[in-house]
Design a protein around this motif. Structure first.
Motif, short mmCIF file in Angstrom:
data_model
loop_
_atom_site.label_atom_id
_atom_site.label_comp_id
_atom_site.label_asym_id
_atom_site.label_seq_id
_atom_site.Cartn_x
_atom_site.Cartn_y
_atom_site.Cartn_z
N LYS A 161 51.90 33.02 25.90
CA LYS A 161 50.46 33.06 25.61
C LYS A 161 49.74 31.83 26.36
O LYS A 161 48.77 32.18 26.08
N LYS A 162 50.46 30.81 26.51
CA LYS A 162 49.67 29.46 26.91
C LYS A 162 48.57 29.93 28.00
O LYS A 162 47.55 29.28 28.10
N TYR A 163 48.90 30.96 28.86
CA TYR A 163 48.11 31.16 30.08
C TYR A 163 47.70 32.37 29.83
O TYR A 163 47.25 32.99 31.04
N LEU A 164 47.31 33.00 28.91
CA LEU A 164 46.64 34.20 28.43
C LEU A 164 44.99 34.44 28.78
O LEU A 164 44.46 34.12 27.79
N ASP A 165 44.82 34.41 29.85
CA ASP A 165 43.41 34.37 30.30
C ASP A 165 43.43 35.57 31.42
O ASP A 165 43.55 35.55 32.61
N PRO A 166 42.85 36.77 30.93
CA PRO A 166 42.63 37.92 31.42
C PRO A 166 41.64 37.83 32.82
O PRO A 166 40.63 37.19 32.77
N PRO A 167 42.25 38.16 34.06
CA PRO A 167 41.74 38.02 35.34
C PRO A 167 40.44 38.95 35.16
O PRO A 167 40.32 39.99 34.86
N GLY A 168 39.27 38.35 36.01
CA GLY A 168 38.10 39.02 36.38
C GLY A 168 38.51 40.04 37.31
O GLY A 168 37.75 40.86 37.56
N ALA A 169 39.24 39.91 38.35
CA ALA A 169 39.86 40.60 39.35
C ALA A 169 41.36 40.52 39.56
O ALA A 169 41.84 39.60 38.78
N THR A 170 42.10 41.10 40.30
CA THR A 170 43.43 41.02 40.51
C THR A 170 43.86 39.70 40.77
O THR A 170 43.02 39.05 41.80
N ASN A 171 44.58 39.08 40.30
CA ASN A 171 45.27 37.63 40.77
C ASN A 171 44.18 36.77 40.63
O ASN A 171 44.19 35.83 41.47
#
Length: 489
Positions: free
Chosen positions: A340-350
């Motif tokens: 969860k530490k890096y749980l930032d949904p991407p605005g676009a792929t990758n």
């Protein structure tokens, strides 16, 4: 290893400068001597070094496979197809042609080559002294960081401190580990004296500082078991940083640079070209419902059952670092571990925006406590003591302080530091290196194979503490005397 010539490197820099590049000397005719003239030129060169840290060959992906999946902290969900390469790392069945191993090696040398390009020219440049000091300090720090990763992953590697042609690079020999560490120490010592304690220009915030270099030097010295020297280097760092009150605030994308972070690899989503990462897609479960949107991930770098069990009851870091359940849709709750530490949904792929912490104050506190304890057990508590440093980290996590009654001798204090580092720094690329330098590390990993996978083989011995040199490098050099493969591979 990918060999970057001077022409290719300079061409990359120039084509990023806008349409005016058409009025310059053709890139094929450029050298570092003709390109690096102004502050702007050197700034572009230094930025290119930082850019190498974002690469999927380094902190953007490969490093957490080599440094976390390799350890008992994480594993991977899918062991078939291409994921088999990651499975090799996890199960100690890697072959010398494994792409993760070659990527980690190549990515570090890209950073080193870019640093050397700057260092070759900066001393003689006709630019202001303060700019010269900063650029040189940053390049030295980033070169040292890359060599620190290389020497811990592969052991003896070529020590290159000047920009080279491909022909020169083919004549490399593998340099003794002690010589590599001597260069790392020298680079970081120089960087610490050249770099500012902080930056006043908002555009520079997040760059390496004197504290970044001093803190990393302390970590290097502890890796070398130079306990007294490490204590002397780390003690001033204790007065320059502080723990954030809330552990969760460390990992918020908007808070990547904060009073606890000595150095972090920055990512930012929503830019063109992309400056984001693929952490989200690589780490979340295959079918994952978040904030009303369904995503598909690979569920790699997945927390192990053993790691989850290591957290003490009431440890606030557990729910911030990982989760053990997730939704596949608005109601479908599933069991399964993910980071969860890096749980930032991407605005676009990758295109995720979470940054990756390389060195922070909690790490420094635990390193300092370790260095003090290795010089002699002392039951005193309070600021500047081993117990005091350990307990600062524990109390922020909501845990009770350790006392002499809990840790009555040097060995039990050593074990407590080792355990605390695991949960405090989970998924931050420290666990494998801690195992490699810990006397019980091999036994812990052998037990991990049995408990996590019911495997009794392979039988792990000390040679497994290093990865093999990529087979492509062995083939290029074709010199078993000066460029041999690591023992056991």
């Amino acid at each position: 290893m990918k060999r970057y010539t001077v022409a290719a490197f300079i061409a990359m820099l120039i084509t990023s400068c806008g349409k005016d590049f058409i009025n310059l000397t053709p890139p094929s005719n450029q050298t570092t001597t003709t390109f690096f003239k102004t502050v702007t030129d050197f700034q572009q060169g230094v930025n290119a070094i930082y850019d190498g840290l974002q690469s999927t060959q380094t902190y953007g992906k490969t490093y957490y496979y080599l440094m976390e999946v390799r350890s008992d902290n994480t594993d991977i969900w899918d062991r078939g197809a291409l994921a088999g390469l990651a499975s090799q790392l996890d199960l100690f069945t890697e072959v010398t042609t494994n792409n993760f191993i070659s990527d980690g090696y190549a990515g570090a040398y890209v950073i080193i080559a870019r640093a050397n390009a700057v260092l070759d020219q900066v001393d003689a440049a006709a630019i202001p002294d303060d700019a010269k000091k900063q650029f040189k300090g940053e390049a030295l720090f980033l070169r040292a960081l890359s060599y620190f990763n290389l020497v811990r992953l592969y052991g003896k590697v070529p020590l290159v401190t000047k920009l080279e042609t491909t022909t020169q690079a083919q004549g490399h020999k593998r340099t003794a580990v002690t010589d590599i560490y001597a260069q790392i120490e020298a680079d970081l010592g120089n960087a610490a004296s050249l770099l500012p304690a902080s930056y006043t220009n908002p555009n520079d915030v997040g760059r390496a500082t004197g504290g970044s270099a001093a803190g990393l030097l302390g970590k290097v010295l502890i890796t070398e078991k130079k306990w007294a020297a490490a204590t002397a280097v780390l003690k001033p760092v204790l007065n320059a940083y502080t723990l954030l009150p809330d552990y969760a605030d460390l990992y918020k994308p908007a808070n990547a640079v904060n009073p606890e972070v000595l150095f972090t690899v920055r990512f930012k989503k929503g830019l063109t070209p992309s400056e984001g990462n693929n952490f989200f897609a690589d780490m979340v479960p295959v079918s994952f419902f978040y904030n009303g949107i369904q995503y598909g991930g690979s569920n790699n770098n997945r927390p192990t059952k053993d790691l989850v069990a290591t957290y003490e009851k009431g440890d606030k870091r557990l729910g911030i670092s990982l989760d053990t359940v997730y939704y596949t849709n608005s109601t479908g709750l599933q069991k399964g571990n993910y980071v969860k530490k890096y749980l930032d949904p991407p605005g676009a792929t990758n295109d995720g925006g979470s940054s990756f912490p390389v060195l922070r104050y909690a790490d420094i506190l635990l390193l300092y406590a370790e260095a003090l304890n290795e010089q002699g057990y002392n039951g005193a508590d309070g600021p500047g003591t081993a117990f005091g440093s350990l307990n600062q980290v524990r109390q922020r996590a909501g845990l009770t302080p350790k006392t002499v009654a809990d840790l009555p001798d040097q060995q039990r204090f050593r074990d407590a530091i080792f355990r605390e580092r695991r949960v405090e720094l989970a998924f931050e690329n420290d666990r494998w290196f801690d195992l490699a330098r810990y006397p019980k590390g091999i036994d812990i990993m052998q037990d991990h194979l049995l408990k996590e996978y019911n495997l009794t083989s392979p039988k792990l011995t000390a040679y497994r503490l290093l990865f093999p040199i990529p087979q492509s490098e062995i083939n290029i050099h074709n010199d078993p005397v000066n460029f041999p493969q690591n023992d056991g591979y």
